[in-house]
Design an enzyme around this catalytic site. Structure first.
Site, short mmCIF file in Angstrom:
data_model
loop_
_atom_site.label_atom_id
_atom_site.label_comp_id
_atom_site.label_asym_id
_atom_site.label_seq_id
_atom_site.Cartn_x
_atom_site.Cartn_y
_atom_site.Cartn_z
CD GLU A 235 -15.28 41.10 15.61
OE1 GLU A 235 -16.01 40.63 16.67
OE2 GLU A 235 -15.83 41.86 14.76
CB CYS B 109 -13.75 44.49 16.39
SG CYS B 109 -14.71 43.85 17.95
ZN LIG Z 1 -16.82 44.71 17.73
#
Ligand SMILES: [Zn+2]
Length: 149
Positions: free
Chosen positions: A55, A86
């Site tokens: 990500e 993330c």
């Molecule tokens: Zn992550």
């Protein structure tokens, strides 16, 4: 709706990550015009970087493409529930919609654990859609970790 095909591309990135010896997680960012502006898989081992999750790498590439630190109207597809790091980065980037595959009871930070988006300090909450192609993502992860045991 093309969310299935975008998740298919994220799964392709996850498979490529596994082939590199990385935890098989893949992510794709789609611009408001429907263009795929970033696709990435985990590279923590290759880059010696604990933040090099799929990500994060996809967000960096998408921001470079947008020439902006923010991605309003963009969608992020990831094969596994994002971790707290993330999830926070996705919020900071102002991503509009988050689509993810498998739940991650061990490290996930969206539907469990830190539940980043449920926190009052979270200033931007994306729309969240879970369970997209979850079985494929789970099979990939299970296979990867079974091989390592
Ligand atoms: Zn992550």
């Amino acid at each position: 709706m093309s969310f299935r095909s975008h998740m298919a591309q994220a799964l392709t990135e996850a498979r490529a990550a596994a082939a590199r010896g990385e935890v098989p997680v893949g992510a794709v960012v789609v611009a408001p015009d429907g263009r795929v502006v970033a696709a990435a898989g985990n590279r923590t081992r290759e880059l010696n970087d604990p933040t090099a999750h799929a990500e994060i790498l996809a967000l960096r590439a998408a921001c470079a493409d947008a020439g902006s630190e923010r991605l309003p109207g963009h969608d992020l597809y990831v094969t596994l529930e994002p971790c707290p790091m993330c999830a926070a980065a996705i919020s900071f980037a102002r991503v509009a919609r988050l689509y993810y595959g498998a739940a991650d009871p061990k490290s996930g930070g969206v539907a469990q654990g830190a539940r980043v988006y449920a926190h009052p300090q979270c200033h931007h909450v994306p729309e969240v859609y879970d369970g997209i192609a979850a079985a494929e993502a789970e099979t990939l992860l299970r296979g990867f970790f079974a091989e390592r045991r």
